[in-house]
Design a protein around this motif. Structure first.
Motif, PDB file in Angstrom:
ATOM      1  N   ALA A 103      -8.455  -0.204   7.301  1.00 31.58           N
ATOM      2  CA  ALA A 103      -7.625  -1.353   6.929  1.00 31.58           C
ATOM      3  C   ALA A 103      -6.165  -0.955   6.997  1.00 31.58           C
ATOM      4  O   ALA A 103      -5.829   0.233   7.040  1.00 31.58           O
ATOM      5  N   LYS A 104      -5.289  -1.973   7.016  1.00 35.44           N
ATOM      6  CA  LYS A 104      -3.844  -1.745   7.003  1.00 35.44           C
ATOM      7  C   LYS A 104      -3.248  -2.377   5.748  1.00 35.44           C
ATOM      8  O   LYS A 104      -3.740  -3.409   5.275  1.00 35.44           O
ATOM      9  N   TYR A 105      -2.200  -1.738   5.244  1.00 42.90           N
ATOM     10  CA  TYR A 105      -1.607  -2.157   3.979  1.00 42.90           C
ATOM     11  C   TYR A 105      -0.085  -2.180   4.072  1.00 42.90           C
ATOM     12  O   TYR A 105       0.512  -1.471   4.884  1.00 42.90           O
ATOM     13  N   ASN A 106       0.516  -2.982   3.208  1.00 44.32           N
ATOM     14  CA  ASN A 106       1.952  -3.022   3.037  1.00 44.32           C
ATOM     15  C   ASN A 106       2.280  -2.510   1.641  1.00 44.32           C
ATOM     16  O   ASN A 106       1.526  -2.749   0.689  1.00 44.32           O
ATOM     17  N   GLN A 131     -14.260   4.758  -7.795  1.00 48.87           N
ATOM     18  CA  GLN A 131     -13.659   3.741  -8.661  1.00 48.87           C
ATOM     19  C   GLN A 131     -12.271   3.330  -8.171  1.00 48.87           C
ATOM     20  O   GLN A 131     -11.930   2.141  -8.176  1.00 48.87           O
ATOM     21  N   SER A 132     -11.478   4.293  -7.745  1.00 46.77           N
ATOM     22  CA  SER A 132     -10.122   3.965  -7.271  1.00 46.77           C
ATOM     23  C   SER A 132     -10.185   3.180  -5.968  1.00 46.77           C
ATOM     24  O   SER A 132      -9.410   2.236  -5.763  1.00 46.77           O
ATOM     25  N   LEU A 133     -11.111   3.522  -5.084  1.00 45.64           N
ATOM     26  CA  LEU A 133     -11.260   2.773  -3.834  1.00 45.64           C
ATOM     27  C   LEU A 133     -11.759   1.360  -4.099  1.00 45.64           C
ATOM     28  O   LEU A 133     -11.268   0.395  -3.502  1.00 45.64           O
ATOM     29  N   ALA A 134     -12.694   1.225  -5.026  1.00 44.88           N
ATOM     30  CA  ALA A 134     -13.208  -0.105  -5.376  1.00 44.88           C
ATOM     31  C   ALA A 134     -12.104  -0.975  -5.962  1.00 44.88           C
ATOM     32  O   ALA A 134     -12.006  -2.167  -5.653  1.00 44.88           O
ATOM     33  N   TYR A 135     -11.237  -0.381  -6.788  1.00 46.95           N
ATOM     34  CA  TYR A 135     -10.127  -1.133  -7.373  1.00 46.95           C
ATOM     35  C   TYR A 135      -9.179  -1.612  -6.283  1.00 46.95           C
ATOM     36  O   TYR A 135      -8.730  -2.761  -6.291  1.00 46.95           O
ATOM     37  N   LEU A 136      -8.863  -0.730  -5.329  1.00 44.24           N
ATOM     38  CA  LEU A 136      -7.984  -1.111  -4.220  1.00 44.24           C
ATOM     39  C   LEU A 136      -8.600  -2.260  -3.423  1.00 44.24           C
ATOM     40  O   LEU A 136      -7.920  -3.225  -3.074  1.00 44.24           O
ATOM     41  N   ASN A 137      -9.884  -2.159  -3.140  1.00 42.32           N
ATOM     42  CA  ASN A 137     -10.560  -3.172  -2.321  1.00 42.32           C
ATOM     43  C   ASN A 137     -10.626  -4.535  -2.989  1.00 42.32           C
ATOM     44  O   ASN A 137     -10.557  -5.568  -2.325  1.00 42.32           O
ATOM     45  N   LYS A 138     -10.754  -4.564  -4.309  1.00 39.92           N
ATOM     46  CA  LYS A 138     -10.890  -5.854  -4.992  1.00 39.92           C
ATOM     47  C   LYS A 138      -9.542  -6.443  -5.414  1.00 39.92           C
ATOM     48  O   LYS A 138      -9.465  -7.601  -5.814  1.00 39.92           O
ATOM     49  N   SER A 139      -8.467  -5.647  -5.300  1.00 38.88           N
ATOM     50  CA  SER A 139      -7.146  -6.128  -5.722  1.00 38.88           C
ATOM     51  C   SER A 139      -6.520  -6.999  -4.637  1.00 38.88           C
ATOM     52  O   SER A 139      -6.510  -6.628  -3.469  1.00 38.88           O
ATOM     53  N   SER A 140      -5.988  -8.131  -5.051  1.00 39.64           N
ATOM     54  CA  SER A 140      -5.231  -8.949  -4.101  1.00 39.64           C
ATOM     55  C   SER A 140      -3.854  -8.339  -3.877  1.00 39.64           C
ATOM     56  O   SER A 140      -3.159  -8.664  -2.918  1.00 39.64           O
ATOM     57  N   GLY A 141      -3.453  -7.448  -4.747  1.00 40.29           N
ATOM     58  CA  GLY A 141      -2.201  -6.706  -4.650  1.00 40.29           C
ATOM     59  C   GLY A 141      -2.173  -5.715  -5.793  1.00 40.29           C
ATOM     60  O   GLY A 141      -2.070  -6.104  -6.946  1.00 40.29           O
ATOM     61  N   TRP A 142      -2.311  -4.441  -5.477  1.00 39.79           N
ATOM     62  CA  TRP A 142      -2.384  -3.413  -6.513  1.00 39.79           C
ATOM     63  C   TRP A 142      -0.976  -3.036  -6.952  1.00 39.79           C
ATOM     64  O   TRP A 142      -0.187  -2.533  -6.177  1.00 39.79           O
ATOM     65  N   SER A 143      -0.663  -3.309  -8.224  1.00 43.13           N
ATOM     66  CA  SER A 143       0.605  -2.875  -8.810  1.00 43.13           C
ATOM     67  C   SER A 143       0.384  -1.484  -9.384  1.00 43.13           C
ATOM     68  O   SER A 143      -0.324  -1.320 -10.382  1.00 43.13           O
ATOM     69  N   VAL A 144       0.968  -0.482  -8.740  1.00 44.17           N
ATOM     70  CA  VAL A 144       0.755   0.903  -9.154  1.00 44.17           C
ATOM     71  C   VAL A 144       1.293   1.083 -10.571  1.00 44.17           C
ATOM     72  O   VAL A 144       2.412   0.684 -10.885  1.00 44.17           O
ATOM     73  N   GLY A 145       0.481   1.689 -11.416  1.00 48.87           N
ATOM     74  CA  GLY A 145       0.802   1.808 -12.841  1.00 48.87           C
ATOM     75  C   GLY A 145      -0.165   0.989 -13.663  1.00 48.87           C
ATOM     76  O   GLY A 145      -0.296   1.183 -14.864  1.00 48.87           O
ATOM     77  N   GLY A 185       9.723   7.485  -7.153  1.00 46.59           N
ATOM     78  CA  GLY A 185       8.514   7.433  -7.956  1.00 46.59           C
ATOM     79  C   GLY A 185       7.624   6.324  -7.430  1.00 46.59           C
ATOM     80  O   GLY A 185       7.970   5.647  -6.463  1.00 46.59           O
ATOM     81  N   VAL A 186       6.475   6.129  -8.059  1.00 50.97           N
ATOM     82  CA  VAL A 186       5.536   5.124  -7.566  1.00 50.97           C
ATOM     83  C   VAL A 186       5.335   3.967  -8.543  1.00 50.97           C
ATOM     84  O   VAL A 186       4.713   2.975  -8.191  1.00 50.97           O
ATOM     85  N   GLN A 187       5.837   4.106  -9.761  1.00 53.70           N
ATOM     86  CA  GLN A 187       5.662   3.045 -10.754  1.00 53.70           C
ATOM     87  C   GLN A 187       6.294   1.744 -10.258  1.00 53.70           C
ATOM     88  O   GLN A 187       7.436   1.728  -9.823  1.00 53.70           O
ATOM     89  N   GLY A 188       5.535   0.666 -10.285  1.00 54.92           N
ATOM     90  CA  GLY A 188       6.063  -0.631  -9.867  1.00 54.92           C
ATOM     91  C   GLY A 188       5.863  -0.935  -8.402  1.00 54.92           C
ATOM     92  O   GLY A 188       6.164  -2.034  -7.957  1.00 54.92           O
ATOM     93  N   GLN A 189       5.356   0.015  -7.640  1.00 61.78           N
ATOM     94  CA  GLN A 189       5.050  -0.278  -6.235  1.00 61.78           C
ATOM     95  C   GLN A 189       3.879  -1.252  -6.161  1.00 61.78           C
ATOM     96  O   GLN A 189       2.954  -1.180  -6.963  1.00 61.78           O
ATOM     97  N   LYS A 190       3.930  -2.153  -5.198  1.00 59.84           N
ATOM     98  CA  LYS A 190       2.830  -3.091  -4.978  1.00 59.84           C
ATOM     99  C   LYS A 190       2.236  -2.834  -3.604  1.00 59.84           C
ATOM    100  O   LYS A 190       2.948  -2.788  -2.610  1.00 59.84           O
ATOM    101  N   ILE A 191       0.926  -2.665  -3.576  1.00 62.32           N
ATOM    102  CA  ILE A 191       0.214  -2.354  -2.337  1.00 62.32           C
ATOM    103  C   ILE A 191      -0.710  -3.511  -2.011  1.00 62.32           C
ATOM    104  O   ILE A 191      -1.581  -3.865  -2.814  1.00 62.32           O
ATOM    105  N   THR A 192      -0.518  -4.103  -0.844  1.00 68.62           N
ATOM    106  CA  THR A 192      -1.239  -5.310  -0.454  1.00 68.62           C
ATOM    107  C   THR A 192      -1.892  -5.121   0.909  1.00 68.62           C
ATOM    108  O   THR A 192      -1.246  -4.654   1.838  1.00 68.62           O
TER     109      THR A 192
END
Length: 196
Positions: A103-106, A131-145, A185-192
């Motif tokens: 997959a590709k992400y922004n 668990q971390s991969l499952a969270y990424l897959n189900k997130s419509s946009g993962w807010s790191v933190g 840092g990575v806090q507040g990054q959003k991965i979509t």
């Protein structure tokens, strides 16, 4: 007397803003204003992502050890961070599972405070467990933190850490920095997710 001083201050800020924008465009032509859609369809994105991952492995053996034990790897080969007082970062990357892009992400974030300059860097995120991969897959946009526990690995941490027992969900390496802006840092990054 007050008005000329205020005018001079505003002029100085405008000159600094123009200089920041110009330096960002010179350092990263065509990238500062790139959109997520255009980059996610870039045929060189996969090549650049594997090149960035291999560069990290070559410079940091501990990253290679973590990669061998990880469930998946998010690679963002060319994140651009720029700003003057108010800033942001943006970039595109790929998710690698078992050596293949799935997959590709922004990635994006906004920042506030005293800052001036532009910077380009790479970021690799090792998803250490299912668990971390499952969270990424189900997130419509993962807010790191929020969600999986995240550890940013710097040179000092890498020397002292052991890969025998990875206790955190995600391990992040930020490398290849160029430019003037510090305090990454990575806090507040959003991965979509942008594509399959």
């Amino acid at each position: 007397m007050f008005k000329p001083m205020r005018s001079a201050a505003v002029t100085s800020l405008l000159i600094a803003a123009i200089a920041c924008s110009a330096s960002a465009m010179l350092l990263f032509p065509g990238r500062v204003h790139a959109t997520a859609a255009s980059d996610s369809n870039d045929p060189t994105l996969e090549r650049d992502s594997f090149a960035a991952l291999n560069a990290l492995y070559a410079s940091e053996p501990k990253a290679k050890q973590i990669g061998a034990k990880s469930r998946a790897i998010l690679v963002f080969p060319g994140i651009v961070k720029a700003g003057l007082m108010v800033g942001g970062l943006e970039g595109n990357g790929v998710l690698i599972e078992q050596g293949k892009v799935t997959a590709k992400y922004n990635i994006s974030a906004a920042s506030f405070g005293l800052q001036a300059g532009a910077q380009k860097f790479s970021q690799v995120m090792f998803l250490a467990n299912d668990q971390s991969l499952a969270y990424l897959n189900k997130s419509s946009g993962w807010s790191v933190g929020v969600g999986p526990s995240v550890v940013v690995v710097d040179s000092g941490t890498a020397k002292s850490m052991t890969t025998d027992n990875l206790n955190s969900d995600v391990y992040v390496f930020i490398f290849g920095q160029k430019g003037l802006m510090g305090g990454l840092g990575v806090q507040g990054q959003k991965i979509t997710r942008t594509s399959h």
